[in-house]
Structure formats: structure tokens, C-alpha cells
Design a protein around this motif. Sequence first.
Motif, mmCIF file in Angstrom:
data_model
loop_
_atom_site.group_PDB
_atom_site.id
_atom_site.type_symbol
_atom_site.label_atom_id
_atom_site.label_comp_id
_atom_site.label_asym_id
_atom_site.label_seq_id
_atom_site.Cartn_x
_atom_site.Cartn_y
_atom_site.Cartn_z
ATOM 1 N N GLY A 101 68.373 54.151 89.406
ATOM 2 C CA GLY A 101 68.202 53.958 90.846
ATOM 3 C C GLY A 101 66.759 54.138 91.286
ATOM 4 O O GLY A 101 66.264 53.406 92.145
ATOM 5 N N LEU A 102 66.072 55.103 90.691
ATOM 6 C CA LEU A 102 64.665 55.312 91.039
ATOM 7 C C LEU A 102 63.790 54.153 90.583
ATOM 8 O O LEU A 102 62.812 53.806 91.247
ATOM 9 C CB LEU A 102 64.169 56.631 90.439
ATOM 10 N N LYS A 103 64.153 53.540 89.455
ATOM 11 C CA LYS A 103 63.417 52.351 89.001
ATOM 12 C C LYS A 103 63.592 51.203 89.996
ATOM 13 O O LYS A 103 62.635 50.494 90.312
ATOM 14 C CB LYS A 103 63.899 51.917 87.624
ATOM 15 N N LYS A 104 64.806 51.037 90.489
ATOM 16 C CA LYS A 104 65.053 49.983 91.480
ATOM 17 C C LYS A 104 64.280 50.262 92.764
ATOM 18 O O LYS A 104 63.758 49.339 93.391
ATOM 19 C CB LYS A 104 66.546 49.871 91.775
ATOM 20 N N MET A 105 64.182 51.519 93.151
ATOM 21 C CA MET A 105 63.413 51.860 94.344
ATOM 22 C C MET A 105 61.917 51.623 94.116
ATOM 23 O O MET A 105 61.199 51.243 95.041
ATOM 24 C CB MET A 105 63.665 53.319 94.739
#
Length: 76
Positions: A14-18
Motif C-alpha cells: 500500500g505504501l508503494k502505491k501511495m
Amino acid sequence: METKHTNKKVLVEGLKKMGISLLCMFLGPSLIHIAFSNQEKPLYIPILILGILVAGCAVFFAFKGLKTILDSMFKK
């Protein structure tokens, strides 16, 4: 009763997508500004379309990233 823990692999995803969303948040408006600054150039329309698509991707990845982060915290 078992306590819930954050799924770290899903959280990192999720942090990569953000992070992708953050990159697109700066790149999209920059491309749109460049397109509107050079309206007489032949690449005006393609750069404008690319900027709008990148800005749309920023919104998409922000929602997907936020959903993934929340799923890592609150789903089993």
C-alpha cells in the motif's frame, strides 16, 4: 481471543502505491502546465492528454493505496 496485527507485506504494498500516487501528483499537473504553456507547438494535444491521464492515475493509485493500507490494518 487473538489480537489483530498489521499485515506488514500488505502495508508495504500500500505504501508503494501511495508513493506512485505522490509521483503522479507532481508529474500530472506539471505536464498539463507545460502543455498549456506551449499551445502553438505540435505536441500540445499529446502532452495534454498524457498529463490528464497521469493526473487520473494519481487519483486511482491514491484510492488503491489507501484501501490496501486499511486492509492491512483491519482485515484478517
